[in-house]
Design a protein around this motif. Structure first.
Motif, PDB file in Angstrom:
ATOM      1  N   ASN A  33       0.358  -2.738 111.453  1.00 36.07           N
ATOM      2  CA  ASN A  33      -0.248  -1.753 112.346  1.00 36.07           C
ATOM      3  C   ASN A  33      -1.437  -2.319 113.092  1.00 36.07           C
ATOM      4  OD1 ASN A  33       1.547   0.197 111.752  1.00 36.07           O
ATOM      5  ND2 ASN A  33       0.256   1.244 110.215  1.00 36.07           N
ATOM      6  N   GLU A  34      -2.275  -3.050 112.365  1.00 34.26           N
ATOM      7  CA  GLU A  34      -3.457  -3.636 113.002  1.00 34.26           C
ATOM      8  C   GLU A  34      -3.047  -4.670 114.048  1.00 34.26           C
ATOM      9  OE1 GLU A  34      -6.706  -3.223 109.351  1.00 34.26           O
ATOM     10  OE2 GLU A  34      -5.373  -4.955 109.419  1.00 34.26           O
ATOM     11  N   ARG A  35      -1.996  -5.411 113.757  1.00 38.83           N
ATOM     12  CA  ARG A  35      -1.539  -6.415 114.717  1.00 38.83           C
ATOM     13  C   ARG A  35      -1.074  -5.739 116.018  1.00 38.83           C
ATOM     14  NH1 ARG A  35       1.067 -11.337 111.098  1.00 38.83           N
ATOM     15  NH2 ARG A  35      -0.438 -11.127 109.407  1.00 38.83           N
ATOM     16  N   ASP A  36      -0.441  -4.559 115.848  1.00 32.99           N
ATOM     17  CA  ASP A  36      -0.023  -3.810 117.049  1.00 32.99           C
ATOM     18  C   ASP A  36      -1.221  -3.247 117.799  1.00 32.99           C
ATOM     19  OD1 ASP A  36       2.707  -4.155 117.009  1.00 32.99           O
ATOM     20  OD2 ASP A  36       2.999  -2.535 115.537  1.00 32.99           O
ATOM     21  N   ALA A  37      -2.106  -2.607 117.039  1.00 38.67           N
ATOM     22  CA  ALA A  37      -3.198  -1.870 117.673  1.00 38.67           C
ATOM     23  C   ALA A  37      -4.248  -2.778 118.298  1.00 38.67           C
ATOM     24  CB  ALA A  37      -3.857  -0.940 116.645  1.00 38.67           C
ATOM     25  N   HIS A  38      -4.363  -3.989 117.821  1.00 42.28           N
ATOM     26  CA  HIS A  38      -5.472  -4.851 118.284  1.00 42.28           C
ATOM     27  C   HIS A  38      -5.006  -6.099 119.024  1.00 42.28           C
ATOM     28  CE1 HIS A  38      -8.531  -2.362 116.383  1.00 42.28           C
ATOM     29  NE2 HIS A  38      -7.665  -2.200 115.394  1.00 42.28           N
ATOM     30  N   TYR A  39      -3.789  -6.006 119.588  1.00 42.46           N
ATOM     31  CA  TYR A  39      -3.286  -7.087 120.453  1.00 42.46           C
ATOM     32  C   TYR A  39      -3.223  -8.437 119.745  1.00 42.46           C
ATOM     33  CZ  TYR A  39      -4.409  -3.434 123.772  1.00 42.46           C
ATOM     34  OH  TYR A  39      -4.471  -2.242 124.405  1.00 42.46           O
ATOM     35  N   LEU A  40      -2.762  -8.392 118.493  1.00 46.86           N
ATOM     36  CA  LEU A  40      -2.693  -9.627 117.723  1.00 46.86           C
ATOM     37  C   LEU A  40      -1.271 -10.173 117.608  1.00 46.86           C
ATOM     38  CD1 LEU A  40      -5.151  -8.536 114.877  1.00 46.86           C
ATOM     39  CD2 LEU A  40      -5.605 -10.242 116.655  1.00 46.86           C
ATOM     40  N   ARG A  41      -0.307  -9.422 118.103  1.00 47.29           N
ATOM     41  CA  ARG A  41       1.094  -9.861 118.020  1.00 47.29           C
ATOM     42  C   ARG A  41       1.252 -11.243 118.633  1.00 47.29           C
ATOM     43  NH1 ARG A  41       4.182  -7.900 114.281  1.00 47.29           N
ATOM     44  NH2 ARG A  41       3.583  -5.749 113.936  1.00 47.29           N
ATOM     45  N   MET A  82     -24.962  -2.328  97.637  1.00 49.13           N
ATOM     46  CA  MET A  82     -24.464  -3.701  97.759  1.00 49.13           C
ATOM     47  C   MET A  82     -23.301  -3.849  98.736  1.00 49.13           C
ATOM     48  SD  MET A  82     -24.616  -5.388  94.004  1.00 49.13           S
ATOM     49  CE  MET A  82     -26.176  -5.885  93.278  1.00 49.13           C
ATOM     50  N   TYR A  83     -23.367  -4.918  99.476  1.00 50.60           N
ATOM     51  CA  TYR A  83     -22.324  -5.289 100.433  1.00 50.60           C
ATOM     52  C   TYR A  83     -21.005  -5.517  99.703  1.00 50.60           C
ATOM     53  CZ  TYR A  83     -19.779  -8.773 103.309  1.00 50.60           C
ATOM     54  OH  TYR A  83     -18.844  -9.489 104.001  1.00 50.60           O
ATOM     55  N   SER A  84     -19.934  -4.962 100.258  1.00 51.75           N
ATOM     56  CA  SER A  84     -18.612  -5.191  99.677  1.00 51.75           C
ATOM     57  C   SER A  84     -17.849  -6.210 100.507  1.00 51.75           C
ATOM     58  CB  SER A  84     -17.827  -3.884  99.640  1.00 51.75           C
ATOM     59  OG  SER A  84     -16.450  -4.188  99.463  1.00 51.75           O
ATOM     60  N   PRO A  85     -17.254  -7.195  99.868  1.00 54.05           N
ATOM     61  CA  PRO A  85     -16.487  -8.208 100.610  1.00 54.05           C
ATOM     62  C   PRO A  85     -15.042  -7.786 100.852  1.00 54.05           C
ATOM     63  CG  PRO A  85     -16.536  -8.800  98.311  1.00 54.05           C
ATOM     64  CD  PRO A  85     -17.291  -7.492  98.421  1.00 54.05           C
ATOM     65  N   LEU A  86     -14.705  -6.561 100.470  1.00 56.52           N
ATOM     66  CA  LEU A  86     -13.323  -6.112 100.691  1.00 56.52           C
ATOM     67  C   LEU A  86     -13.116  -5.786 102.174  1.00 56.52           C
ATOM     68  CD1 LEU A  86     -12.909  -3.769  97.591  1.00 56.52           C
ATOM     69  CD2 LEU A  86     -12.203  -6.178  97.847  1.00 56.52           C
ATOM     70  N   TYR A  87     -11.910  -6.065 102.644  1.00 54.90           N
ATOM     71  CA  TYR A  87     -11.603  -5.761 104.043  1.00 54.90           C
ATOM     72  C   TYR A  87     -11.654  -4.258 104.300  1.00 54.90           C
ATOM     73  CZ  TYR A  87      -9.653 -10.502 104.537  1.00 54.90           C
ATOM     74  OH  TYR A  87      -9.476 -11.845 104.592  1.00 54.90           O
ATOM     75  N   ARG A  88     -12.038  -3.926 105.507  1.00 59.58           N
ATOM     76  CA  ARG A  88     -11.926  -2.524 105.925  1.00 59.58           C
ATOM     77  C   ARG A  88     -10.667  -2.375 106.752  1.00 59.58           C
ATOM     78  NH1 ARG A  88     -17.716  -1.716 107.521  1.00 59.58           N
ATOM     79  NH2 ARG A  88     -16.932  -1.536 109.631  1.00 59.58           N
ATOM     80  N   LYS A  89     -10.139  -1.152 106.733  1.00 58.84           N
ATOM     81  CA  LYS A  89      -8.961  -0.870 107.575  1.00 58.84           C
ATOM     82  C   LYS A  89      -9.416  -0.660 109.014  1.00 58.84           C
ATOM     83  CE  LYS A  89      -5.290   1.080 104.795  1.00 58.84           C
ATOM     84  NZ  LYS A  89      -5.893   1.139 103.437  1.00 58.84           N
ATOM     85  N   TYR A  90      -8.764  -1.298 109.948  1.00 57.00           N
ATOM     86  CA  TYR A  90      -9.080  -1.056 111.364  1.00 57.00           C
ATOM     87  C   TYR A  90      -8.020  -0.130 111.955  1.00 57.00           C
ATOM     88  CZ  TYR A  90     -11.899  -5.282 110.684  1.00 57.00           C
ATOM     89  OH  TYR A  90     -12.798  -6.211 110.224  1.00 57.00           O
ATOM     90  N   ARG A  91      -8.470   0.880 112.636  1.00 57.92           N
ATOM     91  CA  ARG A  91      -7.522   1.830 113.241  1.00 57.92           C
ATOM     92  C   ARG A  91      -6.985   1.293 114.556  1.00 57.92           C
ATOM     93  NH1 ARG A  91      -7.879   6.339 110.431  1.00 57.92           N
ATOM     94  NH2 ARG A  91      -9.729   6.440 109.129  1.00 57.92           N
TER      95      ARG A  91
END
Ligand SMILES: O=C([O-])CC(=O)C(=O)O
Ligand SMILES: [Mg+2]
Length: 543
Positions: free
Chosen positions: A22-30, A534-543
Motif C-alpha cells: 500500500n505504501e509503495r502505491d501511495a508514495h510513488y515507490l513502485r 522514549m523514542y521508538s525505533p519501530l516503523y510508523r505506518k504511512y497513509r
C-alpha cells in the motif's frame, strides 16, 4: 513528508524493503524497490548477518554509519536490540579508530562544524541545521579525544557517537540531538601535514580568541534553542574543560561528561563494590593515577558523597583520596606549581615519584586509572594492591582499549582472581584457573543518556551535583544479586533503556526537589513518564 525517490533517500522516513504494498502505491515507490517486502525483523536479521561478515571493526563502524544515513529507525532498532555487540563499534574502542582515520573514511558530513571561519556568524550557522527543536548538544573541540590526544576536527566521531547513544540508550529523539565540533585548529603535526585533513590547518587558537568563539557559540545556542537545551562538553583538554564548565554552569544547562559523567559512573561502581568488599565509603582509601578531568571529577564526587554520609566536612573526606599525576604523588609541597583543579588534593606527605611507591605508601583499597596512558598498572602494581587487600578494587578507566591501564586478563591473573575489576572500554570475560571472570565496563555511557533524559523530561534549567549523586545511586541500585555473584559492579548493558529510565526518574526527582524544574506539574510516576517519552525505533505506518 516527501515521496518517491526522495523518500527513499530521506533517512528519517525511509524504510527500504519494509515499505508495504500500500505504501509503495501511495508514495510513488513502485519500481523503485525490488518486489520483496521485508518486515523490520527480517531487515534486522539481514543487517546483523552482513555486519558479522566484516572482521575489521572499522568496517562494521562504516557499515553502521551508512545505515544511519540510509534508514535511521533501522539503525536504532539494531543498536537497541544488539547493544552489547554493537556498543564497541559505534562507541569506544572503534569510534576512537574512526576519529583517527576520519579523513579517509569521511563520506557525507555528520553534525555541525563550527570553525574560526564561522566567527560572527554562528547563529546563522545553527539555522543551517535542518532541525529546530534541539534538546541536547554534544560538543567537542577535539583536543583530547578519549586517550588519543588532539585529533582536531576529526573529533566529530565523538559527538556523533555519544548522541547515537543518547537515542539508543536514553531514548532522546534523533532529531532533537545536535553533534557539534568546534574547530580552532590543531596542534597535531601529523594532521597538519596531511593533505587530506578536513579541518583548519593551523595551530590551535587559545586565550581570548578561543574564549570569544566559545562565548559566541554558547550565546547562539541559548538564543536559538532556549534555556532548556542541554550542552554536553566532551573531550576538551583539561584546562578548557574545567574553565568552560565553571564559566557556563551558572548561566546554561551544561554538563561535562568527562568530569561529571565519569565521576557519577565510577561512584556508582564503588557504591556497588562495597557490597562485595564490605565497609562504608568512608572506610576506604582511594588512589588515582591521573589527575585530570576524570581523576579530579571522580575524586570530588566521592568526597562529596562521603561527606553527605558521614556529615564530615568536605575538606576532611578529601583526605581519604590521593592522586598521582605525571610528576608523582600530589602532595602539599607541590602546591605552588599545581593547576588549580589539583590543589584540593595536595595533602601532607613526603614526595613520592612512582605509582608503585605511592601504592605502598598510601595503601589504598581502591586504585583508579584515569590518566589516558595505557599499561601503567603493571604486574608489580596489581600485586602490591593484592598484597594489601583481600579484594582490591581496580578500575582501569582510560579509553580506548589501547590506553587501558591494564587488561582484564592482567588484572585477574596478577591478582590471582581476587581483583574486582572494571574498565572504561570493554574486555571479554577471562578464564582464570577454570573460573570465568566477567569484567564490568565503567563508562559514562551508563550515566549520560539517563542523566540527560532526566534533565530533559523535568525541564531542568541547571545541573547540580546532587543530581549526579542521584544518578550514581540509581545505577548502583540496579545491580542485581545475580550480577554480584559474578563479581559485577555494573548491570549488563542489555537492559540499558530500563536502567536509563530509572536513572532519569531519580535525576528528575532531584531536579523537582531542588526547584530547578520547569516542566510542571511534576508527573506522578517518573519512571513510567521517562519510559513514555522514549523514542521508538519501530516503523510508523504511512497513509
Ligand atoms: O567516550 C568514552 O568511552 C568515555 C569518555 O567520555 C572518554 O573516554 O572520554
Ligand atoms: Mg569523553
Amino acid at each position: 513528508m516527501c515521496s518517491g525517490y526522495t523518500l527513499l533517500r530521506d533517512p528519517h522516513h525511509n524504510k527500504g524493503l519494509a515499505f508495504t504494498e500500500n505504501e509503495r502505491d501511495a508514495h510513488y515507490l513502485r519500481g523503485l524497490l525490488p518486489p520483496a517486502v521485508f518486515n523490520q525483523e527480517l531487515q534486522e536479521k539481514r543487517l546483523m548477518h552482513n555486519l558479522r561478515q566484516y572482521d575489521v571493526p572499522l568496517h562494521r563502524y562504516m557499515a553502521l554509519m551508512d545505515l544511519q544515513e540510509r534508514n535511521e529507525k533501522l539503525f536504532y532498532k539494531l543498536l537497541i536490540d544488539n547493544v552489547e555487540e554493537l556498543l564497541p563499534i559505534v562507541y569506544t574502542p572503534t569510534v576512537g579508530e574512526a576519529c583517527q582515520k576520519y579523513g579517509s573514511i569521511f563520506k557525507r558530513p555528520q553534525g555541525l562544524y563550527i570553525s574560526l571561519k564561522e566567527k560572527g556568524k554562528i547563529s546563522e550557522v545553527l539555522k543551517n541545521w535542518p532541525e529546530r527543536n534541539i534538546q541536547v548538544i554534544v560538543v567537542t573541540d577535539g583536543e583530547r579525544i578519549l586517550g588519543l590526544g588532539d585529533l582536531g576536527c576529526q573529533g566529530m566521531g565523538i559527538p556523533v557517537g555519544k548522541l547515537s547513544l543518547y537515542t539508543a540508550l536514553g531514548g532522546l529523539r534523533p532529531s532533537a540531538c545536535l553533534p557539534v565540533t568546534i574547530d580552532v585548529g590543531t596542534n597535531n603535526q601529523k594532521l597538519l601535514n596531511d593533505e587530506f585533513y578536513i579541518g583548519l590547518k593551523h595551530k590551535r587558537a587559545t586565550g581570548q580568541e578561543y574564549a570569544e568563539l566559545l562565548e559566541e557559540f554558547m550565546t547562539a545556542v541559548k538564543q536559538n534553542y532556549g534555556e532548556k537545551v542541554l550542552v554536553q562538553f566532551e573531550d576538551f583538554a583539561n584546562h578548557n574543560a574545567f574553565e568552560l564548565l565553571s564559566k557556563y554552569s551558572s548561566s546554561h544547562l551544561v554538563f561535562n561528561d568527562d568530569i561529571q559523567g565519569t565521576a557519577s559512573v565510577v561512584l556508582s561502581g564503588v557504591i556497588a563494590a562495597l557490597k562485595l568488599v564490605g565497609g562504608k565509603l568512608a572506610d576506604h582509601k582511594f588512589l588515582f593515577l591521573g589527575a585530570g578531568e576524570a581523576g579530579t571529577g571522580i575524586a570530588e564526587l566521592i568526597a562529596l558523597e562521603m561527606s553527605k554520609q558521614t556529615k564530615a566536612p568536605l575538606e576532611e573526606t578529601r583526605k581519604k583520596i590521593w592522586l598521582v599525576d605525571s610528576k608523582g604523588l600530589i602532595v602539599r609541597s607541590r602546591i605552588g606549581s599545581l593547576q588549580h583543579f589539583k590543589q584540593p588534593w595536595a595533602h601532607e606527605h613526603e614526595p613520592v615519584k612512582e605509582l608503585i611507591d605511592a601504592v605502598k605508601a598510601i595503601k589504598p583499597t581502591v586504585l583508579i586509572g584515569s590518566s589516558g596512558v595505557g599499561k601503567t598498572f603493571t604486574k608489580e602494581v596489581v600485586e602490591a594492591m593484592t598484597s594489601l587487600n583481600e579484594k582490591p578494587i581496580i578500575l582501569a578507566l582510560s579509553n580506548p582499549t589501547s590506553q587501558s591501564e591494564c587488561t582484564a586478563e592482567e588484572a585477574y591473573t596478577w591478582s590471582k582472581g581476587r581483583a574486582i575489576f572494571a574498565s572504561g572500554s570493554p574486555f571479554d570475560p577471562v578464564n582464570y584457573e577454570g573460573e570465568v571472570f566477567v569484567p564490568g565496563q565503567s563508562n559514562n555511557a551508563y550515566i549520560f543518556p539517563g542523566f540527560g533524559l532526566g534533565l530533559i523530561i523535568s525541564g531542568a534549567i541547571r545541573v547540580h551535583d546532587d543530581m549526579l549523586l542521584a544518578a550514581s545511586e540509581a545505577l548502583a541500585a540496579q545491580v542485581s544479586e545475580k550480577n554480584y555473584e559474578k563479581g559485577l559492579i555494573y548491570p549488563p548493558f542489555t537492559n540499558i533503556r530500563k536502567i536509563s529510565a530509572n536513572i532519569a526518574a531519580k535525576v528528575a526527582a532531584k531536579v523537582y526537589d531542588l526547584g530547578l524544574a520547569s516542566h510542571l506539574p511534576r508527573p506522578k510516576d517518573l519512571v513510567q513518564y521517562a519510559e513514555s517519552c522514549m523514542y521508538s525505533p519501530l516503523y510508523r505506518k504511512y497513509r
